[in-house]
Design a protein around this motif. Structure first.
Motif, PDB file in Angstrom:
ATOM      1  N   PHE A   1      -6.544  -5.176 -13.829  1.00 25.42           N
ATOM      2  CA  PHE A   1      -7.866  -5.537 -13.465  1.00 25.42           C
ATOM      3  C   PHE A   1      -8.317  -4.933 -12.017  1.00 25.42           C
ATOM      4  O   PHE A   1      -7.331  -5.295 -11.477  1.00 25.42           O
ATOM      5  CB  PHE A   1      -9.062  -6.246 -13.422  1.00 25.42           C
ATOM      6  N   GLU A   2      -9.435  -4.232 -11.705  1.00 24.91           N
ATOM      7  CA  GLU A   2      -9.489  -3.483  -9.885  1.00 24.91           C
ATOM      8  C   GLU A   2     -10.916  -4.393  -9.701  1.00 24.91           C
ATOM      9  O   GLU A   2     -12.353  -3.932 -10.511  1.00 24.91           O
ATOM     10  CB  GLU A   2      -9.649  -2.807  -9.853  1.00 24.91           C
ATOM     11  N   ILE A   3     -11.706  -4.840  -8.639  1.00 25.98           N
ATOM     12  CA  ILE A   3     -11.779  -5.054  -7.896  1.00 25.98           C
ATOM     13  C   ILE A   3     -12.943  -4.498  -6.962  1.00 25.98           C
ATOM     14  O   ILE A   3     -12.202  -3.858  -5.771  1.00 25.98           O
ATOM     15  CB  ILE A   3     -12.277  -6.597  -7.698  1.00 25.98           C
ATOM     16  N   LYS A   4     -13.997  -3.892  -7.176  1.00 26.76           N
ATOM     17  CA  LYS A   4     -14.472  -3.538  -5.888  1.00 26.76           C
ATOM     18  C   LYS A   4     -15.132  -3.667  -4.899  1.00 26.76           C
ATOM     19  O   LYS A   4     -15.386  -5.056  -5.140  1.00 26.76           O
ATOM     20  CB  LYS A   4     -15.834  -1.784  -6.527  1.00 26.76           C
ATOM     21  N   ALA A   5     -15.606  -3.095  -3.727  1.00 25.11           N
ATOM     22  CA  ALA A   5     -15.471  -3.536  -2.296  1.00 25.11           C
ATOM     23  C   ALA A   5     -17.504  -4.392  -2.602  1.00 25.11           C
ATOM     24  O   ALA A   5     -17.439  -5.423  -1.089  1.00 25.11           O
ATOM     25  CB  ALA A   5     -15.946  -2.872  -1.353  1.00 25.11           C
ATOM     26  N   THR A   6     -18.600  -3.813  -3.518  1.00 25.23           N
ATOM     27  CA  THR A   6     -19.719  -4.837  -4.152  1.00 25.23           C
ATOM     28  C   THR A   6     -19.497  -6.012  -4.943  1.00 25.23           C
ATOM     29  O   THR A   6     -20.296  -6.555  -5.440  1.00 25.23           O
ATOM     30  CB  THR A   6     -20.778  -4.605  -3.238  1.00 25.23           C
ATOM     31  N   ASP A   7     -18.206  -5.916  -5.952  1.00 24.30           N
ATOM     32  CA  ASP A   7     -18.426  -6.242  -7.172  1.00 24.30           C
ATOM     33  C   ASP A   7     -18.052  -8.147  -6.571  1.00 24.30           C
ATOM     34  O   ASP A   7     -18.000  -8.719  -6.433  1.00 24.30           O
ATOM     35  CB  ASP A   7     -16.653  -6.179  -8.123  1.00 24.30           C
TER      36      ASP A   7
ATOM     37  N   ILE B   1     -11.783   0.260  -3.315  1.00 29.31           N
ATOM     38  CA  ILE B   1     -11.286  -1.136  -4.116  1.00 29.31           C
ATOM     39  C   ILE B   1     -10.394  -1.685  -3.672  1.00 29.31           C
ATOM     40  O   ILE B   1      -9.209  -1.063  -2.829  1.00 29.31           O
ATOM     41  CB  ILE B   1     -10.164   0.027  -5.522  1.00 29.31           C
ATOM     42  N   VAL B   2     -10.774  -3.234  -3.890  1.00 27.73           N
ATOM     43  CA  VAL B   2     -10.058  -3.968  -2.533  1.00 27.73           C
ATOM     44  C   VAL B   2      -9.205  -5.121  -3.598  1.00 27.73           C
ATOM     45  O   VAL B   2      -8.116  -5.269  -2.270  1.00 27.73           O
ATOM     46  CB  VAL B   2     -10.934  -5.220  -2.325  1.00 27.73           C
ATOM     47  N   VAL B   3      -9.249  -5.367  -4.223  1.00 29.12           N
ATOM     48  CA  VAL B   3      -8.302  -5.757  -4.729  1.00 29.12           C
ATOM     49  C   VAL B   3      -7.456  -5.003  -6.682  1.00 29.12           C
ATOM     50  O   VAL B   3      -8.242  -4.183  -6.933  1.00 29.12           O
ATOM     51  CB  VAL B   3      -8.596  -7.001  -5.449  1.00 29.12           C
ATOM     52  N   ARG B   4      -6.547  -4.608  -6.292  1.00 24.94           N
ATOM     53  CA  ARG B   4      -5.857  -4.341  -8.048  1.00 24.94           C
ATOM     54  C   ARG B   4      -4.964  -4.868  -8.781  1.00 24.94           C
ATOM     55  O   ARG B   4      -3.941  -5.364  -7.650  1.00 24.94           O
ATOM     56  CB  ARG B   4      -5.110  -3.096  -7.636  1.00 24.94           C
ATOM     57  N   VAL B   5      -4.920  -4.958  -9.929  1.00 24.23           N
ATOM     58  CA  VAL B   5      -3.984  -6.119 -10.705  1.00 24.23           C
ATOM     59  C   VAL B   5      -2.983  -4.978 -11.630  1.00 24.23           C
ATOM     60  O   VAL B   5      -4.051  -4.731 -13.006  1.00 24.23           O
ATOM     61  CB  VAL B   5      -4.799  -7.113 -11.036  1.00 24.23           C
ATOM     62  N   THR B   6      -2.109  -5.100 -11.245  1.00 24.55           N
ATOM     63  CA  THR B   6      -1.579  -3.941 -12.939  1.00 24.55           C
ATOM     64  C   THR B   6      -0.324  -4.084 -13.478  1.00 24.55           C
ATOM     65  O   THR B   6       0.485  -5.026 -12.454  1.00 24.55           O
ATOM     66  CB  THR B   6      -0.626  -3.055 -12.154  1.00 24.55           C
TER      67      THR B   6
ATOM     68  N   SER C   1       2.470  -6.759  -8.099  1.00 23.41           N
ATOM     69  CA  SER C   1       1.547  -6.536  -9.520  1.00 23.41           C
ATOM     70  C   SER C   1       0.592  -6.606  -8.460  1.00 23.41           C
ATOM     71  O   SER C   1      -0.862  -6.291  -9.262  1.00 23.41           O
ATOM     72  CB  SER C   1       1.644  -6.968 -10.716  1.00 23.41           C
ATOM     73  N   ILE C   2       0.411  -6.800  -7.280  1.00 24.69           N
ATOM     74  CA  ILE C   2      -0.986  -7.361  -6.740  1.00 24.69           C
ATOM     75  C   ILE C   2      -0.988  -6.668  -5.653  1.00 24.69           C
ATOM     76  O   ILE C   2      -0.275  -6.211  -4.713  1.00 24.69           O
ATOM     77  CB  ILE C   2      -1.568  -8.725  -6.763  1.00 24.69           C
ATOM     78  N   GLU C   3      -2.295  -5.188  -5.012  1.00 20.86           N
ATOM     79  CA  GLU C   3      -2.399  -4.286  -4.444  1.00 20.86           C
ATOM     80  C   GLU C   3      -4.109  -4.929  -3.838  1.00 20.86           C
ATOM     81  O   GLU C   3      -5.171  -5.129  -3.974  1.00 20.86           O
ATOM     82  CB  GLU C   3      -2.506  -3.417  -4.411  1.00 20.86           C
TER      83      GLU C   3
END
Length: 579
Positions: free
Chosen positions: A350-356, A329-334, A382-384
């Motif tokens: 939401f979260e974004i995986k490495a190939t999304d 998971i390259v981006v996680r927003v909480t 709130s952003i990782e």
């Protein structure tokens, strides 16, 4: 109304037009297309104010012709306290006030003759813009664009897309003989784009519209002006028919080129044979035969097919990356929230995986750019962002990423390139060659600036791309090249886009902004939603069939199988009739 004959014009650093001619006549809705930096906006400027430029040729404009204009760079004035209705009706209200003022003056003046003249002139001006029905006309335009709800809102409260539509309406209601619009579609969301389509199609006067938007090109316009490599091509018909005509010409030219190449190769063999004979036989007749063959070969080379509108060079866009994060998971927003004077987004997760590959979709002014910029800055709890993620950002506000005072070369040296030669070699794939790389970025067109941003993103070798309206200002050839690069890219993409084709051709799913939060939607449901709102029921199937046949034609041409290509063209023509 407007006739341009044999126009040639150059800037000190670049020749723009060489002996171009065209006309704009009653009933024509004309799309003005061409690759970025070829001088479309300059040509519009010449039409608007011919006296400002030194050019060769003629620009003939009917002296009674009233020209309306909507700029691509219009800015919303946040200080305007006027309502939308009053802003659109400004010209009407101004003349009304002038008539009332003249009437008041008449009550006390002893010299009525000049006042009668002023009164009649004001009445004529009011009549010329349909003054008696102006309130009804404004309401009809607002209803057509589905913006009646904004009638009594302040202009300062509008989103950028809404303001652009209001400007279009205001200019149309002035009843110009020729209405010129320079990229009016840039940054419009799907609903506003559909509203612009309705406004264009309902307009009764002559239209000249610079656009690269494939939705508008396919659904508006009955004439095409195509500017390319200093030449201009005029075509009466729809954009799809124009592309079909180009494809037919391409097949004919490639068939001729193959035959010519074979002729040239045969002649080469004869010349080589004559040269070999001449080394041991010095008869004059042999020398004359050799010279005649060489001259014939030169004539063959000189008449090789040159078609500036058929094979237009696409930039070679390619997004590579230094390291693959596989399924991480390259981006996680909480629980993200954002707002300025009012809350725009709340409880976003939401979260974004490495190939999304993901598109953020929502109306203008709902916080999409704010969210993307916050992810890039990574300045919110709130952003990782994954520790190994390398993030690159393309901004719709181009001077966030590009420095106008830099030359193109300087910009890429600052981006990490070692030598000017390295920059020149790299940028040649993007069509920046020769003297243009020494130009200041401020002098470039909007499309050229966006292409430079794409080149910088590509050079970064990032594994996470944040793209805010990457297709804005890009010509259609570059849009298609960008789509292919997105499809081929192995990393993660989070993209804001209102370009339907880019989203459906390259994204895995979408994040829809709805009631100040975000929800995930599959691409299938997104297609259904958009097609239900903007297209005929079976349009998608027809469009897909058309695209499949076009790909078969490209493959047939690659294999020089011209007879098959011609049969497929007949099939394509029938599909275009259905669209």
């Amino acid at each position: 109304m407007i006739k341009v004959v044999g126009l040639s014009f150059s800037f000190p650093q670049k020749e723009l037009y060489d002996d171009i001619s065209f006309t704009l006549e009653e009933g024509q809705h004309c799309a003005f297309i061409g690759t970025s930096g070829n001088g479309k906006s300059t040509l519009i400027d010449i039409l608007m104010d011919p006296e400002k430029y030194l050019y060769e040729g003629k620009v003939e404009i009917d002296p009674t012709c009233k020209i309306g204009y909507v700029s691509q760079f219009s800015q919303l004035d946040k200080t305007k306290e006027t309502t939308v209705f009053d802003y659109i009706g400004e010209a009407f209200i101004q003349i009304q006030n002038e008539i009332a003022s003249i009437c008041t003056e008449m009550e006390t003046s002893s010299d009525l003759e000049p006042l009668f003249e002023k009164y009649q002139a004001a009445l004529d001006a009011f009549d010329a813009i349909g003054g008696d029905d102006f309130e009804s006309s404004i309401n009809k335009k607002l209803n057509l664009a589905n913006l009646m709800k904004l009638r009594d809102h302040k202009v300062s409260d509008l989103s950028g897309g809404e303001f652009k539509l209001i400007q279009v309406m205001k200019e149309m209601l002035r009843s110009p003989d020729v209405m010129i619009m320079d990229e009016p579609d840039v940054f419009l969301d799907f609903d506003n784009l559909n509203a612009l389509k309705k406004l264009i199609n309902a307009h009764k006067g002559i239209l000249l519209v610079v656009t690269h938007n494939r939705y508008l090109l396919n659904h508006c316009f009955n004439k095409i002006l195509h500017l390319e490599n200093k030449e201009l091509q005029e075509f009466d018909g729809r954009y799809m028919e124009y592309n079909f005509s180009l494809l037919q010409t391409k097949i004919e030219l490639q068939e001729l080129a193959v035959a010519e190449q074979e002729d040239i190769e045969r002649n080469d063999a004869i010349i080589n044979n004559l040269r070999a004979i001449a080394t041991y036989n010095s008869e004059a007749s042999r020398g004359r035969a050799l010279k005649a063959r060489v001259r014939y070969q030169e004539r063959l080379e000189a008449r090789r097919i040159k078609a500036p509108f058929v094979d237009i060079k696409q930039p070679k866009i390619s997004f590579g990356m230094d390291n693959d994060l596989e399924d991480a998971i390259v981006v996680r927003v909480t629980n993200y929230r954002a707002g300025f004077d009012e809350l725009l987004l709340d409880n976003v997760n939401f979260e974004i995986k490495a190939t999304d590959k993901v598109a953020i979709i929502g109306p203008n002014g709902t916080g999409k750019t704010t969210l993307l910029r916050d992810i890039f800055k990574h300045n919110r709890d709130s952003i990782e962002i994954h520790a190994a993620a390398k993030v690159a950002y393309l901004s719709q506000i181009q001077d966030e990423v590009l420095k106008d005072s830099n030359t193109i070369l300087e910009e890429f040296i600052e981006a990490g390139f070692k030598t000017y030669d390295e920059v020149r070699s790299y940028l040649s794939d993007y069509g920046f060659e020769g003297e243009i790389v020494d130009q200041k970025i401020a002098s470039l067109s909007g499309g050229e600036k966006n292409l430079l941003q794409i080149a910088k993103v590509s050079a970064s070798k990032a594994n996470v791309l944040l793209l805010d309206e990457p297709t804005s200002h890009l010509d259609t050839y570059t849009q298609i090249a960008l789509e292919k690069a997105i499809v081929d890219y192995k990393g993660a993409i989070l993209m804001i886009s209102h370009d339907f084709y880019s989203v459906v051709n390259g994204m895995d799913y979408v994040l829809i902004i709805d009631d100040k939060t975000i929800r995930k939607m599959s691409m299938r449901k997104f297609r259904q939603m958009i097609y239900a709102s903007h297209f005929d029921r079976d349009y998608l199937e027809k469009e897909q069939n058309k695209r499949a046949v076009e790909m078969k034609i490209e493959l047939a041409l690659k294999d020089t199988h011209f007879e098959l290509a011609k049969k497929l063209v007949d099939e394509l023509e029938e599909l275009i009739k259905l669209l």
